[in-house]
Enzyme design. Structure first.
Site, PDB file in Angstrom:
ATOM      1  N   TYR A 276       0.765  -1.162   0.040  1.00  0.00           N
ATOM      2  CA  TYR A 276       0.121   0.119  -0.001  1.00  0.00           C
ATOM      3  C   TYR A 276       0.947   1.276  -0.091  1.00  0.00           C
ATOM      4  O   TYR A 276       0.549   2.207  -0.812  1.00  0.00           O
ATOM      5  CB  TYR A 276      -1.080   0.025   1.268  1.00  0.00           C
ATOM      6  CG  TYR A 276      -1.707   1.071   1.324  1.00  0.00           C
ATOM      7  CD1 TYR A 276      -3.125   1.302   0.788  1.00  0.00           C
ATOM      8  CD2 TYR A 276      -1.458   2.273   2.230  1.00  0.00           C
ATOM      9  CE1 TYR A 276      -4.079   2.232   0.844  1.00  0.00           C
ATOM     10  CE2 TYR A 276      -2.230   3.571   2.211  1.00  0.00           C
ATOM     11  CZ  TYR A 276      -3.376   3.468   1.579  1.00  0.00           C
ATOM     12  OH  TYR A 276      -4.442   4.512   1.847  1.00  0.00           O
TER      13      TYR A 276
ATOM     14  N   LYS B  27       1.460   4.270  -2.983  1.00  0.00           N
ATOM     15  CA  LYS B  27       1.270   5.543  -2.717  1.00  0.00           C
ATOM     16  C   LYS B  27       2.737   6.190  -3.092  1.00  0.00           C
ATOM     17  O   LYS B  27       2.396   7.595  -3.722  1.00  0.00           O
ATOM     18  CB  LYS B  27       0.675   5.856  -1.436  1.00  0.00           C
ATOM     19  CG  LYS B  27      -0.548   5.211  -1.001  1.00  0.00           C
ATOM     20  CD  LYS B  27      -1.482   5.833  -1.746  1.00  0.00           C
ATOM     21  CE  LYS B  27      -2.906   5.484  -1.484  1.00  0.00           C
ATOM     22  NZ  LYS B  27      -3.952   6.050  -1.824  1.00  0.00           N
TER      23      LYS B  27
END
Length: 207
Positions: free
Chosen positions: A129, A133
């Site tokens: 994750y 990002k």
């Protein structure tokens, strides 16, 4: 001067808070929201008739470049691995769609592009994750001719969601207590309300 804002992800936690603030912001005459499905009639209070929701196919986002002829673009797109169902599906929403939106913003020479990243975003992270990002931040901030690109990097988002996230609900309950101890270098990890994040996004645009 163009006084229109474009919002992607208007039905999410931050997106809803953002649109509500934009609808009462006198600096904008119109708020265009590109969405997957029609907005519920009572989702937003729009006494000044600024809201212009447009249903699109995000798989063909590049074909809707005409809607990017606006002053500012706000991108609140995002999902979770659980909701997406796979890493590939997650990356499509959280990287590809946002990256394409930034490209369309650049091509239309918008005055500003603001999107939601997260605290700890790092392209070298072992966490999938955070890595996605971070890769997105690098890709957008290196994009030449994109004016005033900026990311907000919230920690745990506080607010009422439609979908059930049990662990997040527990974290929200504990947030006021935990936040008291997050000071100094740990302050960036404090839980933050969706309303605050939306306000920050607006403050990052150039007027």
């Amino acid at each position: 001067m163009n006084k229109t804002a474009l919002v992607l992800g208007a039905t999410g936690l931050v997106g809803k808070a953002l649109v509500k603030q934009l609808l009462v912001d006198p600096r904008y005459d119109a708020i265009t929201c590109v969405v997957r499905r029609p907005l519920p009639a009572k989702l937003f209070n729009d006494p000044l008739h600024k809201l212009n929701p447009i249903v699109i196919d995000f798989e063909k986002l590049q074909e809707y470049h005409g809607y990017f002829n606006v002053r500012h673009v706000y991108c609140c797109l995002g999902t979770t691995l659980k909701t997406a169902g796979s890493k590939e599906a997650f990356r499509k929403v959280d990287f590809e769609y946002v990256h394409i939106a930034a490209q369309l913003c650049r091509n239309s020479q918008c005055e500003g592009f603001v999107w939601i990243s997260c605290v700890g975003a790092d392209a070298a992270s072992s966490n999938f994750y955070l890595r996605v990002k971070g890769e997105l931040e690098n890709a957008i901030l290196r994009m030449t001719q994109l004016k005033h690109a900026a990311a907000v990097r919230p920690s745990l988002l506080l607010g009422k969601r439609h979908e059930s996230r049990p662990m997040e609900q527990v974290a929200q309950y504990m947030a006021p207590i935990v936040g008291m101890f997050m000071v100094g270098p740990f302050a960036k990890y404090r839980p933050v309300s969706a309303v605050e994040v939306a306000h920050k996004m607006i403050s990052l645009q150039h007027f």
